[in-house]
Motif scaffolding. Structure first.
Motif, PDB file in Angstrom:
ATOM      1  N   SER A   1       0.813  -1.231   0.000  1.00 39.94           N
ATOM      2  CA  SER A   1       0.000   0.000   0.000  1.00 39.94           C
ATOM      3  C   SER A   1       0.839   1.270   0.000  1.00 39.94           C
ATOM      4  O   SER A   1       0.332   2.346  -0.299  1.00 39.94           O
ATOM      5  CB  SER A   1      -0.956   0.008   1.202  1.00 39.94           C
ATOM      6  OG  SER A   1      -0.230   0.033   2.412  1.00 39.94           O
TER       7      SER A   1
ATOM      8  N   ILE B   1       8.245   0.942  -0.287  1.00 35.93           N
ATOM      9  CA  ILE B   1       8.956   0.053  -1.210  1.00 35.93           C
ATOM     10  C   ILE B   1       7.985  -0.954  -1.842  1.00 35.93           C
ATOM     11  O   ILE B   1       8.054  -1.236  -3.045  1.00 35.93           O
ATOM     12  CB  ILE B   1      10.104  -0.668  -0.461  1.00 35.93           C
ATOM     13  CG1 ILE B   1      11.177   0.361  -0.048  1.00 35.93           C
ATOM     14  CG2 ILE B   1      10.704  -1.775  -1.314  1.00 35.93           C
ATOM     15  CD1 ILE B   1      12.236  -0.162   0.916  1.00 35.93           C
TER      16      ILE B   1
ATOM     17  N   ARG C   1      -2.905  -3.687   6.193  1.00 33.53           N
ATOM     18  CA  ARG C   1      -3.935  -3.803   7.229  1.00 33.53           C
ATOM     19  C   ARG C   1      -5.085  -2.835   6.996  1.00 33.53           C
ATOM     20  O   ARG C   1      -6.072  -2.881   7.711  1.00 33.53           O
ATOM     21  CB  ARG C   1      -3.310  -3.547   8.613  1.00 33.53           C
ATOM     22  CG  ARG C   1      -2.373  -4.665   9.083  1.00 33.53           C
ATOM     23  CD  ARG C   1      -1.548  -4.217  10.260  1.00 33.53           C
ATOM     24  NE  ARG C   1      -0.694  -3.095   9.898  1.00 33.53           N
ATOM     25  CZ  ARG C   1       0.154  -2.512  10.726  1.00 33.53           C
ATOM     26  NH1 ARG C   1       0.270  -2.939  11.963  1.00 33.53           N
ATOM     27  NH2 ARG C   1       0.897  -1.491  10.312  1.00 33.53           N
TER      28      ARG C   1
ATOM     29  N   ASN D   1      -3.700  -9.074   8.387  1.00 34.55           N
ATOM     30  CA  ASN D   1      -2.615  -8.791   9.325  1.00 34.55           C
ATOM     31  C   ASN D   1      -1.691 -10.001   9.327  1.00 34.55           C
ATOM     32  O   ASN D   1      -2.034 -11.068   9.841  1.00 34.55           O
ATOM     33  CB  ASN D   1      -3.175  -8.544  10.733  1.00 34.55           C
ATOM     34  CG  ASN D   1      -2.054  -8.167  11.694  1.00 34.55           C
ATOM     35  OD1 ASN D   1      -0.867  -8.328  11.388  1.00 34.55           O
ATOM     36  ND2 ASN D   1      -2.425  -7.667  12.849  1.00 34.55           N
TER      37      ASN D   1
ATOM     38  N   ASN E   1       7.799  -8.180   2.092  1.00 31.96           N
ATOM     39  CA  ASN E   1       8.227  -6.789   2.249  1.00 31.96           C
ATOM     40  C   ASN E   1       7.654  -6.136   3.513  1.00 31.96           C
ATOM     41  O   ASN E   1       8.307  -5.327   4.151  1.00 31.96           O
ATOM     42  CB  ASN E   1       7.780  -6.021   0.990  1.00 31.96           C
ATOM     43  CG  ASN E   1       7.800  -4.522   1.191  1.00 31.96           C
ATOM     44  OD1 ASN E   1       8.850  -3.897   1.173  1.00 31.96           O
ATOM     45  ND2 ASN E   1       6.625  -3.929   1.411  1.00 31.96           N
TER      46      ASN E   1
ATOM     47  N   TYR F   1      13.035  -4.726  16.154  1.00 32.69           N
ATOM     48  CA  TYR F   1      13.198  -4.593  14.703  1.00 32.69           C
ATOM     49  C   TYR F   1      14.523  -5.238  14.283  1.00 32.69           C
ATOM     50  O   TYR F   1      14.569  -6.035  13.349  1.00 32.69           O
ATOM     51  CB  TYR F   1      13.159  -3.109  14.307  1.00 32.69           C
ATOM     52  CG  TYR F   1      13.310  -2.879  12.818  1.00 32.69           C
ATOM     53  CD1 TYR F   1      12.209  -2.944  11.979  1.00 32.69           C
ATOM     54  CD2 TYR F   1      14.554  -2.584  12.251  1.00 32.69           C
ATOM     55  CE1 TYR F   1      12.336  -2.734  10.608  1.00 32.69           C
ATOM     56  CE2 TYR F   1      14.693  -2.372  10.889  1.00 32.69           C
ATOM     57  CZ  TYR F   1      13.577  -2.452  10.067  1.00 32.69           C
ATOM     58  OH  TYR F   1      13.711  -2.245   8.713  1.00 32.69           O
TER      59      TYR F   1
ATOM     60  N   LYS G   1      15.070  -8.583  12.014  1.00 35.38           N
ATOM     61  CA  LYS G   1      15.767  -8.555  10.721  1.00 35.38           C
ATOM     62  C   LYS G   1      16.978  -9.489  10.714  1.00 35.38           C
ATOM     63  O   LYS G   1      17.304 -10.063   9.665  1.00 35.38           O
ATOM     64  CB  LYS G   1      16.151  -7.122  10.352  1.00 35.38           C
ATOM     65  CG  LYS G   1      14.938  -6.220  10.071  1.00 35.38           C
ATOM     66  CD  LYS G   1      14.101  -6.726   8.887  1.00 35.38           C
ATOM     67  CE  LYS G   1      12.984  -5.759   8.514  1.00 35.38           C
ATOM     68  NZ  LYS G   1      12.178  -6.233   7.378  1.00 35.38           N
TER      69      LYS G   1
ATOM     70  N   THR H   1      15.806   4.581   2.490  1.00 31.12           N
ATOM     71  CA  THR H   1      14.871   4.833   1.381  1.00 31.12           C
ATOM     72  C   THR H   1      13.754   5.757   1.868  1.00 31.12           C
ATOM     73  O   THR H   1      13.309   5.644   3.013  1.00 31.12           O
ATOM     74  CB  THR H   1      14.266   3.489   0.898  1.00 31.12           C
ATOM     75  OG1 THR H   1      15.336   2.569   0.647  1.00 31.12           O
ATOM     76  CG2 THR H   1      13.464   3.664  -0.380  1.00 31.12           C
TER      77      THR H   1
ATOM     78  N   THR I   1      10.619   6.605   2.742  1.00 31.89           N
ATOM     79  CA  THR I   1       9.304   6.011   3.039  1.00 31.89           C
ATOM     80  C   THR I   1       8.834   6.481   4.416  1.00 31.89           C
ATOM     81  O   THR I   1       9.581   7.102   5.169  1.00 31.89           O
ATOM     82  CB  THR I   1       9.386   4.468   3.093  1.00 31.89           C
ATOM     83  OG1 THR I   1      10.149   4.096   4.251  1.00 31.89           O
ATOM     84  CG2 THR I   1      10.018   3.862   1.862  1.00 31.89           C
TER      85      THR I   1
HETATM   86  N1  NAP Z   1      12.670   2.513   4.192  1.00 35.16           N
HETATM   87  C1  NAP Z   1      13.887   2.176   4.568  1.00 35.16           C
HETATM   88  O1  NAP Z   1      14.800   3.029   4.660  1.00 35.16           O
HETATM   89  C2  NAP Z   1      14.204   0.742   4.888  1.00 35.16           C
HETATM   90  C3  NAP Z   1      15.518   0.432   5.281  1.00 35.16           C
HETATM   91  C4  NAP Z   1      15.830  -0.878   5.582  1.00 35.16           C
HETATM   92  C5  NAP Z   1      14.861  -1.878   5.463  1.00 35.16           C
HETATM   93  N2  NAP Z   1      13.583  -1.549   5.080  1.00 35.16           N
HETATM   94  C6  NAP Z   1      12.608  -2.648   4.961  1.00 35.16           C
HETATM   95  O2  NAP Z   1      11.928  -2.539   3.716  1.00 35.16           O
HETATM   96  C7  NAP Z   1      10.577  -3.023   3.845  1.00 35.16           C
HETATM   97  C8  NAP Z   1       9.593  -1.948   3.384  1.00 35.16           C
HETATM   98  O3  NAP Z   1       9.745  -0.817   4.213  1.00 35.16           O
HETATM   99  P1  NAP Z   1       9.059   0.592   3.938  1.00 35.16           P
HETATM  100  O4  NAP Z   1      10.022   1.603   4.412  1.00 35.16           O
HETATM  101  O5  NAP Z   1       8.504   0.630   2.573  1.00 35.16           O
HETATM  102  O6  NAP Z   1       7.855   0.525   5.038  1.00 35.16           O
HETATM  103  P2  NAP Z   1       6.459   1.302   5.118  1.00 35.16           P
HETATM  104  O7  NAP Z   1       6.466   2.518   4.295  1.00 35.16           O
HETATM  105  O8  NAP Z   1       6.125   1.419   6.569  1.00 35.16           O
HETATM  106  O9  NAP Z   1       5.443   0.239   4.438  1.00 35.16           O
HETATM  107  C9  NAP Z   1       5.188  -0.990   5.067  1.00 35.16           C
HETATM  108  C10 NAP Z   1       4.067  -1.724   4.352  1.00 35.16           C
HETATM  109  O10 NAP Z   1       3.790  -2.950   5.069  1.00 35.16           O
HETATM  110  C11 NAP Z   1       2.405  -2.993   5.441  1.00 35.16           C
HETATM  111  N3  NAP Z   1       2.252  -3.723   6.709  1.00 35.16           N
HETATM  112  C12 NAP Z   1       2.835  -3.428   7.903  1.00 35.16           C
HETATM  113  N4  NAP Z   1       2.455  -4.301   8.838  1.00 35.16           N
HETATM  114  C13 NAP Z   1       1.603  -5.180   8.234  1.00 35.16           C
HETATM  115  C14 NAP Z   1       0.873  -6.313   8.693  1.00 35.16           C
HETATM  116  N5  NAP Z   1       0.915  -6.711   9.969  1.00 35.16           N
HETATM  117  N6  NAP Z   1       0.125  -6.992   7.811  1.00 35.16           N
HETATM  118  C15 NAP Z   1       0.050  -6.596   6.513  1.00 35.16           C
HETATM  119  N7  NAP Z   1       0.715  -5.527   6.023  1.00 35.16           N
HETATM  120  C16 NAP Z   1       1.483  -4.819   6.875  1.00 35.16           C
HETATM  121  C17 NAP Z   1       2.024  -1.496   5.547  1.00 35.16           C
HETATM  122  O11 NAP Z   1       0.621  -1.278   5.473  1.00 35.16           O
HETATM  123  P3  NAP Z   1      -0.296  -1.107   6.807  1.00 35.16           P
HETATM  124  O12 NAP Z   1       0.489  -0.289   7.788  1.00 35.16           O
HETATM  125  O13 NAP Z   1      -1.526  -0.443   6.319  1.00 35.16           O
HETATM  126  O14 NAP Z   1      -0.557  -2.488   7.284  1.00 35.16           O
HETATM  127  C18 NAP Z   1       2.746  -0.948   4.332  1.00 35.16           C
HETATM  128  O15 NAP Z   1       2.039  -1.256   3.153  1.00 35.16           O
HETATM  129  C19 NAP Z   1      10.423  -3.403   5.314  1.00 35.16           C
HETATM  130  O16 NAP Z   1      10.652  -4.789   5.463  1.00 35.16           O
HETATM  131  C20 NAP Z   1      11.505  -2.626   6.008  1.00 35.16           C
HETATM  132  O17 NAP Z   1      11.903  -3.206   7.224  1.00 35.16           O
HETATM  133  C21 NAP Z   1      13.251  -0.269   4.796  1.00 35.16           C
END
Ligand code: NAP
Length: 227
Positions: free
Chosen positions: A12, A15, A35, A59, A86, A150, A154, A183, A185
């Motif tokens: 949603s 990434i 969610r 969830n 993801n 976290y 990971k 990234t 986000t």
């Molecule tokens: N952004 C960075 O700099 C960064 C760096 C290192 C690693 N990562 C990793 O990259 C991945 C994506 O991160 P992001 O930054 O894009 O995160 P984000 O913007 O918070 O997006 C997370 C996504 O996961 C969904 N989600 C979370 N909990 C959920 C659940 N229990 N059931 C179903 N869906 C769920 C969220 O939707 P809802 O909240 O509506 O459920 C949202 O669509 C993650 O694994 C993160 O740990 C990101």
């Protein structure tokens, strides 16, 4: 690969969303979740209700919910060539001795148990030449004080990916742990509120890198985003 059918968890925003968009553009069918119904509706509208996009509220930290999501995807697409685990949550940034137990449990449920559930339910439907990509983090590769559950989750994702890669070698299924690096986000903004998001790469760069890994049929293993 003849068919191109992907499950991307957490599509949603961030990434996951960039990846959904990119995969659709490249002719994949994609099934995703989050969610929140309203965010999934918004995604669909923003992408102009594309053909081949399926989505369901769930969830992933809850076993039955994760299972019904995978079953939904299978009913719609009939099989899977790419699974991207993801979705994740950040939890709190606190020393271990102050870390709230219920936050710890929720982070482990979503970030680690969720990855296990979705993978387990997908595997019987994945054949030779398919891919599993688990989004990891720098906090899962080197000690990151105060990143609590976290970081632990990971490290778990990294380990899970490597053991899964060994188990699936004979079946010709490749498994990548992918650390996307900083990234732009919502999760990153929550972790670093004083950072200027404009200094960070956009999520589509990560989507592009992930697609490159798959297309090049890189060997299973742990990868860091590179420009
Ligand atoms: N952004 C960075 O700099 C960064 C760096 C290192 C690693 N990562 C990793 O990259 C991945 C994506 O991160 P992001 O930054 O894009 O995160 P984000 O913007 O918070 O997006 C997370 C996504 O996961 C969904 N989600 C979370 N909990 C959920 C659940 N229990 N059931 C179903 N869906 C769920 C969220 O939707 P809802 O909240 O509506 O459920 C949202 O669509 C993650 O694994 C993160 O740990 C990101």
């Amino acid at each position: 690969m003849e068919k191109k059918r992907a499950i991307v968890t957490g599509g949603s925003r961030g990434i996951g969303k960039a990846l959904v968009e990119r995969l659709l553009k490249e002719g994949w069918e994609v099934c995703t979740c989050s969610r929140k119904e309203e965010d999934l509706t918004k995604l669909e509208e923003e992408l102009r209700r594309p053909r081949g996009l399926y989505r369901k509220v769930c969830n992933l930290g809850e076993r039955e919910s994760a299972k019904s999501f995978v079953m939904f995807c299978l009913e719609r697409m009939g099989g899977i060539e790419l699974l991207v685990n993801n979705a994740a949550i950040l939890g709190e940034r606190l020393p271990i001795e102050e870390y709230p137990e219920e936050v710890w449990e929720e982070v482990i449920r979503v970030n680690l148990n969720g990855v296990f559930y979705v993978t387990k339910y997908c595997l019987p439907h994945m054949g030779e030449g398919s891919f599993i990509v688990n989004l990891s983090s720098g906090a899962g590769k080197r000690p990151a004080p105060y990143w609590g559950a976290y970081a632990a989750s990971k490290f778990g994702v990294e380990g899970f990916s490597l053991l899964l890669a060994e188990e699936l070698k004979e079946r010709g299924i490749r498994v990548y742990a992918l650390n996307p690096g900083a990234t732009r986000t919502q999760m990153r903004a929550k972790a670093y509120p004083s950072e200027d998001p404009k200094t960070l790469k956009t999520p589509d760069k990560v989507a592009e890198f992930l697609l490159k890994l798959i297309k090049s049929k890189a060997p299973s293993g742990s990868y860091d985003f590179r420009d």
